[in-house]
Design a protein around this motif. Structure first.
Motif, mmCIF file in Angstrom:
data_model
loop_
_atom_site.group_PDB
_atom_site.id
_atom_site.type_symbol
_atom_site.label_atom_id
_atom_site.label_comp_id
_atom_site.label_asym_id
_atom_site.label_seq_id
_atom_site.Cartn_x
_atom_site.Cartn_y
_atom_site.Cartn_z
ATOM 1 N N SER A 1 0.867 -1.182 0.000
ATOM 2 C CA SER A 1 0.000 0.000 0.000
ATOM 3 C C SER A 1 0.900 1.227 0.000
ATOM 4 N N GLU B 1 -3.597 8.642 -0.322
ATOM 5 C CA GLU B 1 -4.611 8.638 -1.378
ATOM 6 C C GLU B 1 -4.146 7.868 -2.606
ATOM 7 N N THR C 1 -4.372 0.793 -1.948
ATOM 8 C CA THR C 1 -4.367 0.006 -0.726
ATOM 9 C C THR C 1 -4.509 -1.467 -1.080
ATOM 10 N N LYS D 1 -7.878 -3.817 -1.930
ATOM 11 C CA LYS D 1 -9.009 -2.966 -2.306
ATOM 12 C C LYS D 1 -9.278 -3.039 -3.808
ATOM 13 N N TYR E 1 -10.598 -1.298 -7.373
ATOM 14 C CA TYR E 1 -10.544 0.021 -8.008
ATOM 15 C C TYR E 1 -11.196 -0.020 -9.380
ATOM 16 N N ASP F 1 -8.325 5.995 -7.767
ATOM 17 C CA ASP F 1 -7.617 5.498 -6.584
ATOM 18 C C ASP F 1 -8.263 5.996 -5.299
ATOM 19 N N ASP F 2 -7.548 5.872 -4.175
ATOM 20 C CA ASP F 2 -8.108 6.240 -2.879
ATOM 21 C C ASP F 2 -8.446 7.724 -2.758
#
Length: 95
Positions: free
Chosen positions: A29, A33, A36, A39, A41, A55-56
């Motif tokens: 990770s 932002e 991760t 997760k 996407y 992304d985050d």
């Protein structure tokens, strides 16, 4: 064509972008932002016609789809695994 709303900070609003598919990230990770591990996407076609990862940060950014990692080299990155590829576009780019 399926679209998803993606926030654009330079416009300070969300805009519809073409949905290409969904991938799951595994690896280191990085960034608050960034990406991760574990997760999923969404992949979209951005306003320039390039494939980008939401992304985050909830914005679309360009990542190497075969070895996603930060551009500054601060992390070895990882790999994406295809979760959804309705048009078959990601098959030759991921994994």
């Amino acid at each position: 064509m399926q679209t998803v709303e993606v926030y654009q900070c330079e416009l300070d609003k969300s805009i519809p972008l073409e949905y290409i598919g969904t991938v799951k990230y595994s690896g280191a990770s990085f960034g608050v932002e960034g990406l991760t591990s574990g997760k999923e996407y969404v992949i979209v076609k951005n306003r320039s016609g390039l494939l980008a990862v939401v992304d985050d940060s909830e914005e679309d950014y360009l990542y190497d789809l075969s070895n996603p990692r930060p551009a500054d080299g601060t992390s070895p990155g990882g790999k994406f695994k295809i979760v959804d590829d309705p048009l078959g576009i990601l098959a030759g780019l991921v994994e």
